[in-house]
Motif scaffolding. Structure first.
Motif, mmCIF file in Angstrom:
data_model
loop_
_atom_site.group_PDB
_atom_site.id
_atom_site.type_symbol
_atom_site.label_atom_id
_atom_site.label_comp_id
_atom_site.label_asym_id
_atom_site.label_seq_id
_atom_site.Cartn_x
_atom_site.Cartn_y
_atom_site.Cartn_z
ATOM 1 N N LYS A 160 0.828 -1.203 0.000
ATOM 2 C CA LYS A 160 0.000 0.000 0.000
ATOM 3 C C LYS A 160 0.865 1.257 0.000
ATOM 4 N N ARG A 161 1.951 1.227 0.755
ATOM 5 C CA ARG A 161 2.865 2.382 0.785
ATOM 6 C C ARG A 161 3.489 2.608 -0.585
ATOM 7 N N VAL A 162 3.911 1.534 -1.222
ATOM 8 C CA VAL A 162 4.543 1.645 -2.542
ATOM 9 C C VAL A 162 3.540 2.178 -3.568
ATOM 10 N N LEU A 163 2.319 1.683 -3.523
ATOM 11 C CA LEU A 163 1.291 2.149 -4.462
ATOM 12 C C LEU A 163 0.988 3.623 -4.248
ATOM 13 N N SER A 164 0.844 4.018 -2.999
ATOM 14 C CA SER A 164 0.486 5.404 -2.695
ATOM 15 C C SER A 164 1.608 6.372 -3.049
ATOM 16 N N ALA A 165 2.833 5.995 -2.733
ATOM 17 C CA ALA A 165 3.952 6.920 -2.919
ATOM 18 C C ALA A 165 4.494 6.921 -4.338
ATOM 19 N N PHE A 166 4.492 5.763 -4.993
ATOM 20 C CA PHE A 166 5.212 5.637 -6.264
ATOM 21 C C PHE A 166 4.349 5.129 -7.415
ATOM 22 N N ASP A 167 3.062 4.938 -7.168
ATOM 23 C CA ASP A 167 2.134 4.490 -8.217
ATOM 24 C C ASP A 167 2.610 3.190 -8.863
ATOM 25 N N MET A 168 3.031 2.254 -8.030
ATOM 26 C CA MET A 168 3.477 0.958 -8.518
ATOM 27 C C MET A 168 2.723 -0.146 -7.789
ATOM 28 N N SER A 169 2.176 -1.084 -8.553
ATOM 29 C CA SER A 169 1.452 -2.223 -7.995
ATOM 30 C C SER A 169 2.371 -3.431 -7.931
ATOM 31 N N LEU A 170 2.481 -4.005 -6.737
ATOM 32 C CA LEU A 170 3.199 -5.256 -6.540
ATOM 33 C C LEU A 170 2.190 -6.347 -6.199
ATOM 34 N N GLY A 171 2.552 -7.598 -6.460
ATOM 35 C CA GLY A 171 1.633 -8.698 -6.231
ATOM 36 C C GLY A 171 1.484 -9.006 -4.755
ATOM 37 N N ALA A 172 0.268 -9.343 -4.359
ATOM 38 C CA ALA A 172 -0.028 -9.684 -2.967
ATOM 39 C C ALA A 172 0.318 -11.140 -2.686
ATOM 40 N N GLY A 173 0.522 -11.448 -1.419
ATOM 41 C CA GLY A 173 0.604 -12.840 -0.999
ATOM 42 C C GLY A 173 -0.786 -13.445 -1.021
ATOM 43 N N LEU A 174 -0.887 -14.701 -1.443
ATOM 44 C CA LEU A 174 -2.176 -15.364 -1.590
ATOM 45 C C LEU A 174 -2.242 -16.593 -0.690
ATOM 46 N N GLY A 175 -3.464 -16.927 -0.256
ATOM 47 C CA GLY A 175 -3.644 -18.114 0.563
ATOM 48 C C GLY A 175 -2.844 -18.025 1.842
ATOM 49 N N ARG A 176 -2.077 -19.063 2.135
ATOM 50 C CA ARG A 176 -1.322 -19.097 3.389
ATOM 51 C C ARG A 176 -0.194 -18.067 3.426
ATOM 52 N N PHE B 123 5.487 -10.317 -0.742
ATOM 53 C CA PHE B 123 5.030 -9.553 -1.897
ATOM 54 C C PHE B 123 5.723 -10.134 -3.114
ATOM 55 N N ARG B 124 5.082 -9.957 -4.271
ATOM 56 C CA ARG B 124 5.579 -10.581 -5.495
ATOM 57 C C ARG B 124 5.912 -9.514 -6.529
ATOM 58 N N ILE B 125 7.092 -9.640 -7.104
ATOM 59 C CA ILE B 125 7.549 -8.734 -8.158
ATOM 60 C C ILE B 125 7.414 -9.459 -9.486
ATOM 61 N N GLY B 126 6.553 -8.957 -10.352
ATOM 62 C CA GLY B 126 6.432 -9.519 -11.682
ATOM 63 C C GLY B 126 7.482 -8.934 -12.610
ATOM 64 N N HIS B 127 8.197 -9.803 -13.341
ATOM 65 C CA HIS B 127 9.183 -9.330 -14.321
ATOM 66 C C HIS B 127 9.071 -10.193 -15.571
ATOM 67 N N LEU B 128 7.882 -10.154 -16.159
ATOM 68 C CA LEU B 128 7.621 -10.985 -17.339
ATOM 69 C C LEU B 128 6.830 -10.191 -18.364
ATOM 70 N N GLY B 129 6.798 -10.740 -19.566
ATOM 71 C CA GLY B 129 6.069 -10.093 -20.644
ATOM 72 C C GLY B 129 6.938 -9.098 -21.385
ATOM 73 N N SER B 130 6.332 -8.007 -21.828
ATOM 74 C CA SER B 130 7.048 -6.959 -22.559
ATOM 75 C C SER B 130 7.793 -6.095 -21.558
ATOM 76 N N PHE B 131 9.084 -6.377 -21.365
ATOM 77 C CA PHE B 131 9.812 -5.840 -20.219
ATOM 78 C C PHE B 131 11.263 -5.627 -20.613
ATOM 79 N N ASN B 132 11.865 -4.527 -20.142
ATOM 80 C CA ASN B 132 13.258 -4.272 -20.476
ATOM 81 C C ASN B 132 14.029 -3.815 -19.241
ATOM 82 N N ASP B 133 15.324 -3.530 -19.436
ATOM 83 C CA ASP B 133 16.194 -3.225 -18.307
ATOM 84 C C ASP B 133 15.744 -1.993 -17.530
ATOM 85 N N LEU B 134 15.366 -0.938 -18.235
ATOM 86 C CA LEU B 134 14.974 0.284 -17.530
ATOM 87 C C LEU B 134 13.666 0.105 -16.768
ATOM 88 N N MET B 135 12.759 -0.715 -17.303
ATOM 89 C CA MET B 135 11.526 -0.999 -16.565
ATOM 90 C C MET B 135 11.836 -1.764 -15.287
#
Length: 394
Positions: free
Chosen positions: A320-336, A342-354
């Motif tokens: 929530k802090r990251v989203l509010s301060a930097f407008d970046m969504s990170l993945g939540a923990g699920l289930g247990r 937190f989960r960092i996605g680094h897949l798809g159309s993605f490059n070094d600067l991203m």
């Protein structure tokens, strides 16, 4: 509502960022899905998607999310009361298990700790114990999106063969297709389940079943009552590039473009890019003095990284802090793992600067949220990216 400038950083492990080139393809006018122009599109994507699954066998395209393709894999090949063996590796394997139970299947589960992939030895032992051949299918998630852990599918295939068991092998590649090496035919998979919104760089709305001859035979002789998810009318119509009901035409335009983009880069290069970005992310995590959820180096996902929060720090508050301060969504923990990772996605159309921007956002977020960590993880990751970029260029 706070005004935002710049572009939102969507760094969850799917849906991923949709490249402009695919957005422009989706923006094409809708056409008659019974006409010759659509037939050309249909034939092209039905042939092209086979190259991504690396199969000579048919791939069925459904206008659903990956959950629909999960169900299609089960209802086309199995009957209510059949036993299936599920390898528990995380939240999404458990959701597939719950679906199988609701469909009337008897699910036997090989329990996991969510920090390791499926255990081939346990699969082999369970199948050797199945003298009556009650188990009709083995269900495995290749890349568990909730944990950042992969499973060794060729080793699972070998375990089934070692046991001399006729069970079908069903594999979920929803978060690995187009981002991590996967080979439907060569690895002896009977039904592969895929989705559009991750490595294929599309919005949600398309899903896939790649099917072996053995799976097709099972669908002809058995299966549950099904209609929309029935392979047979899909395969019959697909011979001429059509669908038996209204397809997601504009997403198919996007799929054609996504297949072209993957081949222009080259699948091996795509996988190498994902592996490099994953390693840079893990370097940052280690540099911060934090821990990845995955505990086996040879099982690390190249599509995402799940980071364990230190004791006393909540992952949800951090996100929530990251989203509010930097407008970046990170993945939540699920289930247990809720509020534990937190989960960092680094897949798809993605490059070094991203990736650099993503890791910078995490680095600043750790400081802002007072999460105990060591400084320097970001610099180490950037040094790795710079060094490996120079090596690639040379």
């Amino acid at each position: 509502m706070t005004a935002r400038t710049g572009r939102h950083f969507l760094q969850i492990p799917g849906p991923t960022n949709v490249p402009d080139r695919i957005l422009r393809a989706i923006d094409n006018p809708t056409i008659d899905h019974r006409g010759p122009t659509f037939a050309e599109l249909g034939r092209e994507v039905l042939a092209g998607i086979k190259t991504i699954f690396v199969t000579d066998n048919p791939v069925v395209i459904f206008p659903t999310s990956g959950t629909g393709a999960w169900e299609a894999a089960l209802v086309n090949t199995l009957s209510a009361g059949d036993a299936v063996l599920l390898c528990e590796t995380g939240h999404f394997s458990n959701l597939w298990r719950e679906m199988a139970g609701r469909l009337g299947l008897n699910v036997e589960t090989l329990d996991g700790d969510w920090r390791h992939g499926a255990d081939p030895a346990s699969v082999e032992e369970a199948l050797r114990q199945d003298g009556g051949r009650r188990i009709k299918a083995v269900m495995v998630v290749h890349n568990e999106t909730s944990t950042g852990v992969t499973s060794n599918i060729p080793a699972i295939r070998q375990a089934i063969d070692n046991a001399g068991h006729p069970a079908l092998l069903m594999v979920d590649v929803i978060s690995s297709l187009g981002s991590i090496d996967y080979r439907h035919d060569a690895w002896g998979v009977d039904v592969t389940v895929g989705g559009s919104q991750k490595g294929l760089m599309l919005p949600p709305g398309l899903s896939f079943n790649a099917v072996s001859d053995k799976a097709l035979a099972a669908a002809e002789t058995g299966g549950m009552p099904r209609s929309v998810l029935d392979w047979r009318p899909m395969l019959d119509a697909g011979k001429n590039g059509f669908f038996p009901y209204t397809p997601s035409t504009n997403l198919l335009y996007g799929l054609r473009e996504a297949i072209a983009m993957l081949h222009e880069e080259g699948l091996e290069a795509v996988f190498a890019r994902h592996a490099r970005h994953a390693e840079a992310t893990r370097i940052a995590v280690r540099g911060w003095g934090l821990e990845t959820l995955c505990q086996s180096p040879n099982e690390h996902s190249n599509a995402l990284t799940a980071v364990v929060m230190p004791n006393g720090s909540g992952a949800d508050d951090f996100r929530k802090r990251v989203l509010s301060a930097f407008d970046m969504s990170l993945g939540a923990g699920l289930g247990r793992m809720t509020d534990r990772i937190f989960r960092i996605g680094h897949l798809g159309s993605f490059n070094d600067l991203m990736l650099a921007g993503t890791l910078a956002g995490v680095d600043m977020g750790l400081q802002l949220a007072d999460v105990p960590h060591t400084r320097g993880g970001l610099d180490q990751a950037l040094s790795f990216l710079a060094k490996t970029s120079a090596e690639a260029g040379a």
